[in-house]
Design a protein around this motif. Structure first.
Motif, PDB file in Angstrom:
ATOM      1  N   SER A  10       0.807  -1.227   0.000  1.00 33.04           N
ATOM      2  CA  SER A  10       0.000   0.000   0.000  1.00 33.04           C
ATOM      3  C   SER A  10       0.840   1.277   0.000  1.00 33.04           C
ATOM      4  CB  SER A  10      -0.930   0.013   1.212  1.00 33.04           C
ATOM      5  OG  SER A  10      -0.163   0.000   2.415  1.00 33.04           O
ATOM      6  N   LEU A  11       2.117   1.179   0.296  1.00 30.82           N
ATOM      7  CA  LEU A  11       2.991   2.354   0.334  1.00 30.82           C
ATOM      8  C   LEU A  11       3.431   2.802  -1.059  1.00 30.82           C
ATOM      9  CD1 LEU A  11       4.551   4.282   2.246  1.00 30.82           C
ATOM     10  CD2 LEU A  11       6.435   2.653   2.166  1.00 30.82           C
ATOM     11  N   PHE A  12       3.494   1.889  -2.008  1.00 30.70           N
ATOM     12  CA  PHE A  12       4.051   2.199  -3.317  1.00 30.70           C
ATOM     13  C   PHE A  12       3.264   3.269  -4.075  1.00 30.70           C
ATOM     14  CE2 PHE A  12       5.987  -1.912  -2.438  1.00 30.70           C
ATOM     15  CZ  PHE A  12       7.310  -1.631  -2.733  1.00 30.70           C
ATOM     16  N   GLY A  13       1.956   3.187  -4.102  1.00 24.64           N
ATOM     17  CA  GLY A  13       1.141   4.154  -4.834  1.00 24.64           C
ATOM     18  C   GLY A  13       1.358   5.596  -4.374  1.00 24.64           C
ATOM     19  N   PRO A  14       1.207   5.866  -3.075  1.00 25.22           N
ATOM     20  CA  PRO A  14       1.417   7.244  -2.612  1.00 25.22           C
ATOM     21  C   PRO A  14       2.843   7.746  -2.831  1.00 25.22           C
ATOM     22  CG  PRO A  14       0.231   5.977  -0.957  1.00 25.22           C
ATOM     23  CD  PRO A  14       0.652   5.016  -2.020  1.00 25.22           C
ATOM     24  N   VAL A  15       3.826   6.899  -2.600  1.00 23.66           N
ATOM     25  CA  VAL A  15       5.219   7.327  -2.790  1.00 23.66           C
ATOM     26  C   VAL A  15       5.462   7.661  -4.254  1.00 23.66           C
ATOM     27  CG1 VAL A  15       7.639   6.561  -2.747  1.00 23.66           C
ATOM     28  CG2 VAL A  15       6.157   6.149  -0.768  1.00 23.66           C
ATOM     29  N   TRP A  16       5.044   6.786  -5.151  1.00 20.77           N
ATOM     30  CA  TRP A  16       5.280   7.032  -6.572  1.00 20.77           C
ATOM     31  C   TRP A  16       4.513   8.245  -7.075  1.00 20.77           C
ATOM     32  CZ3 TRP A  16       9.214   6.173  -9.291  1.00 20.77           C
ATOM     33  CH2 TRP A  16      10.019   5.051  -9.061  1.00 20.77           C
ATOM     34  N   THR A  17       3.336   8.496  -6.540  1.00 25.54           N
ATOM     35  CA  THR A  17       2.588   9.684  -6.954  1.00 25.54           C
ATOM     36  C   THR A  17       3.386  10.946  -6.666  1.00 25.54           C
ATOM     37  OG1 THR A  17       0.479   8.563  -6.616  1.00 25.54           O
ATOM     38  CG2 THR A  17       0.440  10.979  -6.629  1.00 25.54           C
ATOM     39  N   VAL A  18       3.912  11.059  -5.467  1.00 26.95           N
ATOM     40  CA  VAL A  18       4.718  12.227  -5.097  1.00 26.95           C
ATOM     41  C   VAL A  18       5.981  12.288  -5.954  1.00 26.95           C
ATOM     42  CG1 VAL A  18       6.091  13.272  -3.241  1.00 26.95           C
ATOM     43  CG2 VAL A  18       3.816  12.337  -2.746  1.00 26.95           C
ATOM     44  N   LEU A  19       6.642  11.146  -6.127  1.00 24.36           N
ATOM     45  CA  LEU A  19       7.882  11.137  -6.905  1.00 24.36           C
ATOM     46  C   LEU A  19       7.649  11.523  -8.362  1.00 24.36           C
ATOM     47  CD1 LEU A  19       9.679   8.002  -5.440  1.00 24.36           C
ATOM     48  CD2 LEU A  19      10.216  10.414  -5.030  1.00 24.36           C
ATOM     49  N   TYR A  20       6.576  11.034  -8.956  1.00 24.05           N
ATOM     50  CA  TYR A  20       6.309  11.386 -10.350  1.00 24.05           C
ATOM     51  C   TYR A  20       6.065  12.885 -10.507  1.00 24.05           C
ATOM     52  CZ  TYR A  20       6.168   6.565 -12.067  1.00 24.05           C
ATOM     53  OH  TYR A  20       6.499   5.287 -12.433  1.00 24.05           O
ATOM     54  N   VAL A  21       5.388  13.491  -9.559  1.00 19.63           N
ATOM     55  CA  VAL A  21       5.188  14.947  -9.626  1.00 19.63           C
ATOM     56  C   VAL A  21       6.534  15.664  -9.533  1.00 19.63           C
ATOM     57  CG1 VAL A  21       4.192  16.956  -8.451  1.00 19.63           C
ATOM     58  CG2 VAL A  21       2.807  14.889  -8.801  1.00 19.63           C
ATOM     59  N   THR A  22       7.400  15.234  -8.619  1.00 18.78           N
ATOM     60  CA  THR A  22       8.705  15.898  -8.480  1.00 18.78           C
ATOM     61  C   THR A  22       9.583  15.673  -9.706  1.00 18.78           C
ATOM     62  OG1 THR A  22       9.741  14.064  -7.261  1.00 18.78           O
ATOM     63  CG2 THR A  22       8.660  15.783  -5.951  1.00 18.78           C
ATOM     64  N   ILE A  23       9.473  14.503 -10.330  1.00 17.41           N
ATOM     65  CA  ILE A  23      10.230  14.234 -11.561  1.00 17.41           C
ATOM     66  C   ILE A  23       9.783  15.199 -12.661  1.00 17.41           C
ATOM     67  CG2 ILE A  23      10.586  12.540 -13.414  1.00 17.41           C
ATOM     68  CD1 ILE A  23      10.285  10.352 -11.159  1.00 17.41           C
ATOM     69  N   ALA A  24       8.473  15.387 -12.799  1.00 23.35           N
ATOM     70  CA  ALA A  24       7.954  16.302 -13.814  1.00 23.35           C
ATOM     71  C   ALA A  24       8.382  17.741 -13.541  1.00 23.35           C
ATOM     72  CB  ALA A  24       6.428  16.204 -13.879  1.00 23.35           C
ATOM     73  N   VAL A  25       8.261  18.174 -12.304  1.00 20.47           N
ATOM     74  CA  VAL A  25       8.645  19.548 -11.960  1.00 20.47           C
ATOM     75  C   VAL A  25      10.141  19.748 -12.167  1.00 20.47           C
ATOM     76  CG1 VAL A  25       8.756  21.266 -10.094  1.00 20.47           C
ATOM     77  CG2 VAL A  25       6.675  19.909 -10.429  1.00 20.47           C
ATOM     78  N   ALA A  26      10.947  18.749 -11.852  1.00 21.12           N
ATOM     79  CA  ALA A  26      12.394  18.854 -12.084  1.00 21.12           C
ATOM     80  C   ALA A  26      12.694  19.057 -13.564  1.00 21.12           C
ATOM     81  CB  ALA A  26      13.109  17.607 -11.568  1.00 21.12           C
ATOM     82  N   GLY A  27      12.044  18.285 -14.424  1.00 19.70           N
ATOM     83  CA  GLY A  27      12.242  18.450 -15.870  1.00 19.70           C
ATOM     84  C   GLY A  27      11.841  19.845 -16.327  1.00 19.70           C
ATOM     85  N   TRP A  28      10.735  20.342 -15.804  1.00 20.65           N
ATOM     86  CA  TRP A  28      10.248  21.673 -16.166  1.00 20.65           C
ATOM     87  C   TRP A  28      11.217  22.763 -15.693  1.00 20.65           C
ATOM     88  CZ3 TRP A  28       7.910  25.352 -12.641  1.00 20.65           C
ATOM     89  CH2 TRP A  28       7.347  26.462 -13.286  1.00 20.65           C
ATOM     90  N   LEU A  29      11.699  22.633 -14.462  1.00 20.60           N
ATOM     91  CA  LEU A  29      12.658  23.628 -13.955  1.00 20.60           C
ATOM     92  C   LEU A  29      13.922  23.638 -14.815  1.00 20.60           C
ATOM     93  CD1 LEU A  29      12.354  23.178 -10.089  1.00 20.60           C
ATOM     94  CD2 LEU A  29      11.589  25.147 -11.458  1.00 20.60           C
ATOM     95  N   TYR A  30      14.365  22.463 -15.210  1.00 16.69           N
ATOM     96  CA  TYR A  30      15.541  22.379 -16.081  1.00 16.69           C
ATOM     97  C   TYR A  30      15.235  23.027 -17.430  1.00 16.69           C
ATOM     98  CZ  TYR A  30      19.556  20.380 -18.524  1.00 16.69           C
ATOM     99  OH  TYR A  30      20.709  20.204 -19.250  1.00 16.69           O
ATOM    100  N   TRP A  31      14.071  22.757 -17.988  1.00 13.89           N
ATOM    101  CA  TRP A  31      13.666  23.372 -19.257  1.00 13.89           C
ATOM    102  C   TRP A  31      13.694  24.895 -19.145  1.00 13.89           C
ATOM    103  CZ3 TRP A  31       9.377  26.552 -19.904  1.00 13.89           C
ATOM    104  CH2 TRP A  31       9.144  26.969 -21.213  1.00 13.89           C
ATOM    105  N   ARG A  32      13.252  25.420 -18.016  1.00 17.57           N
ATOM    106  CA  ARG A  32      13.202  26.879 -17.833  1.00 17.57           C
ATOM    107  C   ARG A  32      14.588  27.517 -17.876  1.00 17.57           C
ATOM    108  NH1 ARG A  32       9.939  28.848 -12.983  1.00 17.57           N
ATOM    109  NH2 ARG A  32      10.396  30.795 -14.061  1.00 17.57           N
ATOM    110  N   THR A  33      15.641  26.720 -17.706  1.00 19.44           N
ATOM    111  CA  THR A  33      17.008  27.252 -17.780  1.00 19.44           C
ATOM    112  C   THR A  33      17.576  27.146 -19.186  1.00 19.44           C
ATOM    113  OG1 THR A  33      18.147  25.163 -17.328  1.00 19.44           O
ATOM    114  CG2 THR A  33      17.436  26.463 -15.403  1.00 19.44           C
ATOM    115  N   ASP A  34      16.737  26.808 -20.148  1.00 18.38           N
ATOM    116  CA  ASP A  34      17.214  26.490 -21.500  1.00 18.38           C
ATOM    117  C   ASP A  34      18.163  25.302 -21.451  1.00 18.38           C
ATOM    118  OD1 ASP A  34      15.798  28.445 -22.946  1.00 18.38           O
ATOM    119  OD2 ASP A  34      17.268  29.965 -22.372  1.00 18.38           O
ATOM    120  N   GLY A  35      17.776  24.307 -20.661  1.00 18.39           N
ATOM    121  CA  GLY A  35      18.584  23.118 -20.454  1.00 18.39           C
ATOM    122  C   GLY A  35      19.115  22.513 -21.736  1.00 18.39           C
ATOM    123  N   GLU A  36      20.309  21.973 -21.627  1.00 19.56           N
ATOM    124  CA  GLU A  36      20.965  21.411 -22.806  1.00 19.56           C
ATOM    125  C   GLU A  36      20.448  20.013 -23.122  1.00 19.56           C
ATOM    126  OE1 GLU A  36      25.087  21.474 -21.821  1.00 19.56           O
ATOM    127  OE2 GLU A  36      24.841  20.127 -20.146  1.00 19.56           O
TER     128      GLU A  36
END
Length: 158
Positions: A52-78
């Motif tokens: 039962s722990l996997f679903g909630p943990v992965w939900t939070v992690l997937y959001v942080t993964i997406a936001v990390a990609g977006w923040l990198y994009w905002r820097t004109d990431g290479e």
């Protein structure tokens, strides 16, 4: 650095990152329809978390993964950073069907070890342009390192 086209709405791009990562999450979920049953049948180490722990943990992690990609994009990431990010999403996507549906814990272990390496590389590349983007990937790395240890233990015990 190259300039992004001025007409790109950063919130739409964030939605795009969330959408791409959501596809990875949904494909993983669809590939894990029998995950609870498979997980319950496996001999596991005493430190294995409840299913039962996997679903909630992965939900939070997937959001942080997406936001990390977006923040990198905002820097004109290479391109190298985005390539590592994309390869990491692919390895992430492959693990669940390999482990749960394919019954291939050994291949799943090889996949997650490659994922570990790719996430470290992504953190390093992201960190050159955005410390926040890199920092958002650290909990993800911690979780997949834990999952790597768990995958290894399950392979040994079964």
């Amino acid at each position: 650095m190259t300039e992004r086209a001025p007409h790109r709405n950063q919130w739409l791009v964030l939605a795009g990152f969330l959408g791409v990562v959501a596809v990875v999450a949904v494909v993983g979920a669809l590939a894990a329809t029998s995950a609870k049953e498979v997980y319950a049948r496996l001999d596991q180490p005493s430190w294995a978390p409840p299913a039962s722990l996997f679903g909630p943990v992965w939900t939070v992690l997937y959001v942080t993964i997406a936001v990390a990609g977006w923040l990198y994009w905002r820097t004109d990431g290479e391109t190298r950073g985005f390539a590592a990010y994309g390869i990491g999403l692919l390895f992430n996507l492959l693990w669940t069907p390999l482990f749960f549906e394919g019954g291939a814990a050994g291949l799943a272990l090889a996949d997650i070890v490659l994922l570990d390496v790719v996430v470290v590389v992504t953190i390093v590349l992201f960190g050159r342009r955005s410390k926040a983007a890199a920092a958002l990937l650290v909990p993800y790395l911690a979780w997949i390192l834990y999952a790597t240890a768990l995958n290894t233990a399950v392979l040994v015990l079964n």
